[in-house]
Design an enzyme around this catalytic site. Structure first.
Site, mmCIF file in Angstrom:
data_model
loop_
_atom_site.group_PDB
_atom_site.id
_atom_site.type_symbol
_atom_site.label_atom_id
_atom_site.label_comp_id
_atom_site.label_asym_id
_atom_site.label_seq_id
_atom_site.Cartn_x
_atom_site.Cartn_y
_atom_site.Cartn_z
ATOM 1 N N HIS B 202 -26.047 -19.098 47.308
ATOM 2 C CA HIS B 202 -25.096 -18.029 47.569
ATOM 3 C C HIS B 202 -23.800 -18.549 48.193
ATOM 4 C CE1 HIS B 202 -23.536 -14.156 48.291
ATOM 5 N NE2 HIS B 202 -23.661 -14.201 49.595
ATOM 6 N N SER B 206 -23.278 -19.308 41.582
ATOM 7 C CA SER B 206 -23.902 -20.013 40.470
ATOM 8 C C SER B 206 -22.885 -20.856 39.729
ATOM 9 C CB SER B 206 -24.521 -19.020 39.488
ATOM 10 O OG SER B 206 -25.654 -18.438 40.040
ATOM 11 N N LYS B 228 -29.583 -7.397 33.380
ATOM 12 C CA LYS B 228 -29.845 -8.609 32.590
ATOM 13 C C LYS B 228 -31.121 -9.299 33.071
ATOM 14 C CE LYS B 228 -27.505 -12.659 30.758
ATOM 15 N NZ LYS B 228 -26.323 -13.523 30.821
ATOM 16 N N ASP B 229 -31.292 -9.374 34.412
ATOM 17 C CA ASP B 229 -32.501 -9.994 34.948
ATOM 18 C C ASP B 229 -33.741 -9.190 34.571
ATOM 19 O OD1 ASP B 229 -31.378 -12.212 35.999
ATOM 20 O OD2 ASP B 229 -31.188 -11.448 38.037
ATOM 21 N N GLU B 272 -53.617 -31.285 33.948
ATOM 22 C CA GLU B 272 -53.061 -30.107 33.277
ATOM 23 C C GLU B 272 -51.838 -30.523 32.474
ATOM 24 O OE1 GLU B 272 -55.048 -27.459 33.130
ATOM 25 O OE2 GLU B 272 -54.045 -26.063 34.461
#
Lengths: 269, 389
Positions: B202, B206, B228-229, B272
Site C-alpha cells: 500500500h 501496485s 474485478k476481484d 507433492e
C-alpha cells in the site's frame, strides 16, 4: 497478449505432464492396466447399486476370508446394497467380542449395524502365517491406493496367466503381469460359476471381477455420488455467478475502458 | 468514536483494503494476489475444522482422517478442500511470483513487498510439507523421513539436529505431534506476514503492466477493483470446485492411502507436485550438503533479485529480450518439475544438471547482462535520434 495467453495455455498441459509423469514412473516393471470404461469413474457417473450388491456378495464369499474391509461398517451398507433389515441380519450372522460386563469379563454377542466388518486375522503375523508369508492388504481404500485403482484391480483379478519363458516363479507365488514384480502371493480367485448371484446374473469370472471392483470402489469412496451431485450444483451456480460478475465488472469499467487519453505537448521546439 | 480511530492499525489496513486506489491498467494477472488471500482463508477455515476431528497419533492419525472422510458430516468436502486448496495455493503463488518476475514488480520501490513475499513463500512450503505428513500415509511418512534427513547434511551438528527435530531416533509419534502443532501455528504467522505484505504494498501501490509509477493513472479500488476481484474469486471457485468435487485425488499420490509403514519403502518417494522443481534441483547436485544448499538457495535467490536488476526499464512489456528469456525460464522450471518426478537415471539426471545450471544462471548472469545490454541499446538509439535532430 495472445502470445502470453498461448504460453499460459501450453503451461496447463505441461503442468499436467509434470503431475502425471510423477505417477507414470511408478512400478515401471509392472504391466499397465488397460483403461476400462467404468461408468462410475466418469465425471457424472454413479454406482450401479445392483452391481454393488453383487460385488458385496463376491467380497463376502471370496475375498473376505483373507482381506479385511476395516473402514466399512454394516450401517454403511444400508440404502446402498441392502435394506436396513437385511444389513442387520448380515451383522447378526457374526459374533463380536464386547465388554467388559459387570463382572469384568469379555463376552461374545451378535453383530449390530454399528459394527465394522470383521478382520479375517487376529494380527499381521497370523495373516502371514496363514498365507505363506504374504500379508493380504486391507481393501477399504484399495482403489484409491493404486494408480488407476479400478482398472488395476480388474486387470489384476483377470490377469493370471502362465509365466512367459525364462520367468521363474518361486513356489507359493503366482505369475501376474499387472502386479509389481510379476509374482503375487494370491492365487487366481475368481472362476466361472463359483458363486451364485441372488439376481440370477451369470457369475462368470469377469462379471464377478467387475462387480467386486465396483463394490470396492464404493468402499473406498462412499461419498462419491453425493460429492458429484454437489459438484454439479456448485459448477452450475458458479457458472451463472461468473457470468453475472463478468457483466457487472464490464458495466462498472465502461467509464475507464472508454476513456481517451490525449497528450498535448505544451510547445513544439 | 470510530473504531478505526481507536485502533490505528485497523485504519491502515482498511485504507489498504478499501480506500486505496490502483493503477487503471493492471490486468487480470493482478487478481492472483487477492485470490491467494482467499486460498489462505480456505486453508485456515477448513484446517481449523479438520483439527477438531483429527488425532495426531501414529496409530490413529490415518484412521481419524478416514473417519473425517466417512463419518463427519461433509468431512470429505472439508478435507478435499484442504488438500486441493494447498495445491491451488501453490499453483496460484507460482503465477503470482511469475507475474512479479515478468513485470519487474520486485524493483524499487517494492523491494520490501517482494522480500516479505519470498518469506511467505518459504513458510508456505514449510507449512505444506508439515501438513502433508499429518495423514500418516506411506508418502507422508517417507517424505517426512527424506526431508528431515536433509537436515543431517548440516556440518558438525547435523545428526544431533535431526534427532532434535524428530524428538527421537526416527520419524515417530513425537515427530507427528510436533508437526501437527507447527502446522497449526505457521498459518497464523503466514496471515501476519500477508497483512505486512499488503501494508507494504500500500505504501507505493501496485505495479502495472507498463511498469510506470503507479500514481500516473489511478482508479479507486472500491467499486472497480472490488467487482474485478469478486469476478476473479468466482472463476477461482469454479476451477477449485471442478477439482474438489470431480477429481479430488488427481493432484495427490495414491500411496498416501496406504497407512504408513516404517518397514516398507515405496518404490519411488516423490514429494507433492508443487515441490518437484526444487526437488529436482536438490537431486541434481551430487553432494548432499550441496544439494540442500542449492535447493534453499533456489528460493532465497529471489531475495537477491532486486539487487541483480540492472535494466532501467521495469516491465517486460518494453524488454523484448527479457520477455523471451522469461518464457525460457518458465519452460525450464516446468522441465525441472517433470524431472523432479522422474526416476534417477539417464537422460533425466544430466538434463537436471543443465536445468539447474540454467535456473541459477538466469538470475545471476543472464538477467543482469540482458539488463545492461538493453540499457546500452537504449543509449545507442537515443543517441542516434539526437544526431538526426
Amino acid at each position: 497478449m495472445s502470445v502470453r495467453l498461448g504460453l499460459l495455455a501450453l503451461s496447463g498441459p505441461a503442468l499436467y505432464a509434470t503431475v502425471s509423469s510423477a505417477k507414470k514412473m511408478e512400478n515401471s516393471d509392472a504391466l499397465h492396466a488397460p483403461h476400462y470404461p467404468w461408468h462410475f469413474n466418469k465425471p457424472l457417473g454413479t454406482f450401479d447399486h445392483a452391481a454393488l450388491r453383487r460385488g458385496f456378495e463376491v467380497y463376502k464369499q471370496v475375498c473376505a476370508s483373507c482381506h479385511g474391509l476395516s473402514r466399512v461398517a454394516f450401517r454403511n451398507l444400508v440404502g446402498v446394497t441392502h435394506t436396513a433389515a437385511e444389513a442387520k441380519m448380515l451383522a447378526e450372522e457374526i459374533e463380536f467380542q464386547d465388554g467388559p460386563d459387570e463382572n469384568g469379563d469379555m463376552f461374545m454377542r451378535p453383530g449390530k449395524l454399528s459394527d465394522y466388518f470383521p478382520e479375517p486375522y487376529a494380527n499381521e503375523n497370523a495373516a502371514r502365517a496363514a498365507n505363506n508369508g504374504a500379508y493380504p492388504p486391507d481393501l477399504s481404500l484399495m482403489t484409491k491406493a493404486r494408480h488407476n485403482g479400478s482398472d488395476y484391480l480388474f486387470a489384476l483379478l483377470m490377469g493370471y496367466c502362465e509365466p512367459p519363458g525364462g520367468v521363474e516363479i518361486r513356489d507359493g507365488l503366482h505369475y501376474n503381469p499387472y502386479f509389481p514384480g510379476g509374482a503375487i502371493g494370491m492365487a487366481r480367485q475368481l472362476f466361472d460359476d463359483m458363486i451364485e448371484y441372488d439376481d440370477g446374473t451369470p457369475a462368470t469370472s469377469s462379471q464377478m471381477a467387475k462387480d467386486v471392483t465396483e463394490f470396492l470402489s464404493w468402499a473406498a469412496e462412499p461419498e462419491m455420488t453425493e460429492r458429484k451431485l454437489m459438484g454439479l450444483r456448485a459448477m452450475v451456480l458458479m457458472t451463472f455467478a461468473a457470468a453475472a460478475t463478468w457483466y457487472i465488472k464490464r458495466h462498472r469499467w465502461t467509464v475507464i475502458k472508454n476513456r481517451k487519453v490525449v497528450y498535448n505537448p505544451m510547445m513544439k521546439n | 468514536m470510530k473504531l478505526s480511530k481507536r485502533l490505528s492499525g485497523l485504519s491502515h489496513l482498511s485504507s489498504a483494503l478499501v480506500e486505496s486506489s490502483l493503477p487503471a491498467n493492471i490486468s487480470y494477472f493482478w487478481n492472483f494476489g487477492s485470490i491467494l488471500g482467499i486460498c489462505l482463508v480456505i486453508q485456515i477455515a477448513s484446517g481449523v475444522v479438520l483439527a477438531m476431528h483429527y488425532t495426531p497419533h501414529v496409530d490413529l492419525a490415518f484412521i481419524s482422517v478416514e473417519h473425517i472422510m466417512r463419518d463427519v458430516n461433509l468431512g470429505w468436502l472439508i478435507r478435499y478442500s484442504h488438500a486441493n486448496g494447498a495445491s491451488f495455493f501453490f499453483m496460484f503463488v507460482y503465477v503470482h511470483i511469475a507475474r512479479g518476475l515478468y513485470f519487474g514488480s520486485y524493483t524499487k520501490p517494492r523491494v520490501f513487498v517482494w522480500s516479505i513475499g519470498v518469506i511467505i513463500f518459504l513458510i508456505m512450503m514449510g507449512t505444506a510439507f508439515l501438513g502433508y505428513v499429518l495423514p500418516w500415509g506411506q508418502m507422508s511418512f517417507w517424505a517426512a523421513t527424506v526431508i528431515t534427513n536433509m537436515l543431517s547434511a548440516i556440518p558438525w551438528i547435523g545428526q544431533d539436529f535431526v534427532q532434535f527435530v524428530w524428538g527421537g531416533f526416527s520419524v515417530d509419534n513425537a515427530t507427528l505431534n510436533r508437526f501437527f502443532s507447527l502446522h497449526y501455528l505457521l498459518p497464523f504467522l503466514l496471515a501476519g506476514l500477508v497483512i505486512m505484505h499488503i501494508l507494504a504494498l500500500h505504501k507505493h501501490g501496485s505495479n502495472n503492466p507498463m511498469g510506470f509509477e503507479s500514481h500516473m493513472d489511478k482508479t479507486r479500488l472500491h467499486d472497480l477493483f472490488t467487482v474485478k476481484d469478486i469476478h476473479g474469486f468466482i472463476l477461482f471457485f469454479l476451477l477449485f470446485s471442478f477439482f474438489v468435487f470431480f477429481y479430488p485425488n488427481v493432484m495427490g499420490h495414491p500411496d498416501n492411502y496406504i497407512p504408513a509403514n516404517p518397514l516398507v519403502t515405496p518404490a519411488h518417494i516423490v514429494p507433492e507436485w508443487y515441490f518437484l522443481p526444487f526437488y529436482a534441483i536438490l537431486r541434481s547436485i551430487p553432494s548432499k550438503l550441496g544439494g540442500v544448499i542449492a535447493m534453499i538457495g533456489a528460493i532465497l535467490i529471489l531475495l537477491a533479485l532486486p539487487f541483480l536488476h540492472t535494466a532501467w526499464v521495469r516491465s517486460a512489456t518494453f524488454r523484448p529480450i527479457h520477455k523471451f528469456l522469461f518464457w525460457i525460464f518458465v519452460g525450464n522450471f516446468l522441465i525441472l518439475g517433470y524431472l523432479g518426478g522422474a526416476p534417477m537415471e539417464a537422460p533425466y539426471t544430466i538434463v537436471g544438471v543443465y536445468s539447474t545450471v540454467f535456473y541459477f544462471s538466469y538470475f545471476l548472469i543472464i538477467n543482469p547482462l540482458v539488463g545492461i545490454f538493453e540499457n546500452v541499446m537504449i543509449l545507442l538509439f537515443s543517441f542516434r535520434k539526437r544526431i538526426k535532430c
